[in-house]
Design a protein around this motif. Structure first.
Motif, PDB file in Angstrom:
ATOM      1  N   ILE A   1       0.841  -1.201   0.000  1.00 38.54           N
ATOM      2  CA  ILE A   1       0.000   0.000   0.000  1.00 38.54           C
ATOM      3  C   ILE A   1       0.876   1.251   0.000  1.00 38.54           C
ATOM      4  N   GLN A   2       1.973   1.240   0.756  1.00 34.64           N
ATOM      5  CA  GLN A   2       2.869   2.388   0.768  1.00 34.64           C
ATOM      6  C   GLN A   2       3.458   2.640  -0.619  1.00 34.64           C
ATOM      7  N   ALA A   3       3.779   1.572  -1.347  1.00 30.12           N
ATOM      8  CA  ALA A   3       4.305   1.719  -2.710  1.00 30.12           C
ATOM      9  C   ALA A   3       3.262   2.355  -3.625  1.00 30.12           C
ATOM     10  N   GLU A   4       2.008   1.970  -3.470  1.00 25.24           N
ATOM     11  CA  GLU A   4       0.938   2.554  -4.290  1.00 25.24           C
ATOM     12  C   GLU A   4       0.713   4.025  -3.934  1.00 25.24           C
ATOM     13  N   ILE A   5       0.765   4.341  -2.661  1.00 27.95           N
ATOM     14  CA  ILE A   5       0.615   5.730  -2.231  1.00 27.95           C
ATOM     15  C   ILE A   5       1.757   6.573  -2.797  1.00 27.95           C
ATOM     16  N   LEU A   6       2.975   6.051  -2.744  1.00 27.52           N
ATOM     17  CA  LEU A   6       4.127   6.768  -3.293  1.00 27.52           C
ATOM     18  C   LEU A   6       3.995   6.930  -4.808  1.00 27.52           C
ATOM     19  N   ARG A   7       3.511   5.904  -5.494  1.00 28.56           N
ATOM     20  CA  ARG A   7       3.318   5.973  -6.944  1.00 28.56           C
ATOM     21  C   ARG A   7       2.356   7.095  -7.308  1.00 28.56           C
ATOM     22  N   ARG A   8       1.257   7.180  -6.579  1.00 27.02           N
ATOM     23  CA  ARG A   8       0.281   8.240  -6.844  1.00 27.02           C
ATOM     24  C   ARG A   8       0.856   9.620  -6.522  1.00 27.02           C
ATOM     25  N   GLY A   9       1.634   9.716  -5.469  1.00 26.35           N
ATOM     26  CA  GLY A   9       2.294  10.971  -5.142  1.00 26.35           C
ATOM     27  C   GLY A   9       3.270  11.394  -6.233  1.00 26.35           C
ATOM     28  N   GLU A  10       3.998  10.439  -6.786  1.00 28.27           N
ATOM     29  CA  GLU A  10       4.933  10.734  -7.876  1.00 28.27           C
ATOM     30  C   GLU A  10       4.190  11.214  -9.122  1.00 28.27           C
ATOM     31  N   ILE A  11       3.014  10.669  -9.388  1.00 27.17           N
ATOM     32  CA  ILE A  11       2.218  11.127 -10.531  1.00 27.17           C
ATOM     33  C   ILE A  11       1.803  12.578 -10.321  1.00 27.17           C
ATOM     34  N   ILE A  12       1.327  12.900  -9.127  1.00 29.58           N
ATOM     35  CA  ILE A  12       0.929  14.279  -8.825  1.00 29.58           C
ATOM     36  C   ILE A  12       2.131  15.208  -8.960  1.00 29.58           C
ATOM     37  N   LYS A  13       3.287  14.771  -8.465  1.00 31.01           N
ATOM     38  CA  LYS A  13       4.506  15.577  -8.571  1.00 31.01           C
ATOM     39  C   LYS A  13       4.877  15.817 -10.030  1.00 31.01           C
ATOM     40  N   SER A  14       4.809  14.790 -10.860  1.00 27.78           N
ATOM     41  CA  SER A  14       5.189  14.962 -12.266  1.00 27.78           C
ATOM     42  C   SER A  14       4.214  15.882 -13.001  1.00 27.78           C
ATOM     43  N   VAL A  15       2.922  15.803 -12.670  1.00 28.64           N
ATOM     44  CA  VAL A  15       1.953  16.728 -13.271  1.00 28.64           C
ATOM     45  C   VAL A  15       2.263  18.156 -12.818  1.00 28.64           C
TER      46      VAL A  15
END
Length: 113
Positions: free
Chosen positions: A24-38
């Motif tokens: 779950i932490q990996a998925e949360i980090l993945r979504r955070g990275e998407i927001i950061k890249s946008v």
């Protein structure tokens, strides 16, 4: 052949352990990275008179923190996306002279899926 209906009893402790799991932490980090890249892609970089062009765009970060959430106040992992530039709040919310860009708001609405 009619059988018994399936039964499920949720374990709140089990759900809490699941929410703290590396998966779950990996998925949360993945979504955070998407927001950061946008956010990076839509960040303003300033014009020719800007003393620090591109600094705002290069200052985005994402990290995982355990914060109390919900009514119970239990600590759960959350992704924190932010900008370390000292003027980031003025870019996000604007001033009396500069209109608000709402970079993080727009990135969060577009990303994180």
């Amino acid at each position: 052949m009619a059988g018994r209906p399936a039964r499920f009893k949720m374990s709140t402790r089990g759900v809490g352990e699941l929410l703290k799991s590396p998966m779950i932490q990996a998925e949360i980090l993945r979504r955070g990275e998407i927001i950061k890249s946008v956010a990076e892609s839509i960040s303003p970089v300033g014009g020719p008179g800007d003393p620090h062009p591109g600094q705002y765009k290069a200052s985005w970060y994402v990290k995982i923190q355990n914060k109390p959430v919900g009514r119970s106040g239990k600590r759960r992992p959350v992704a924190v996306v932010g900008n370390s530039s000292y003027y980031a709040r003025w870019v996000e919310y604007g001033t009396e002279r500069v209109h608000a860009h709402h970079v993080l708001l727009r990135a969060a609405m577009a990303g994180g899926r």
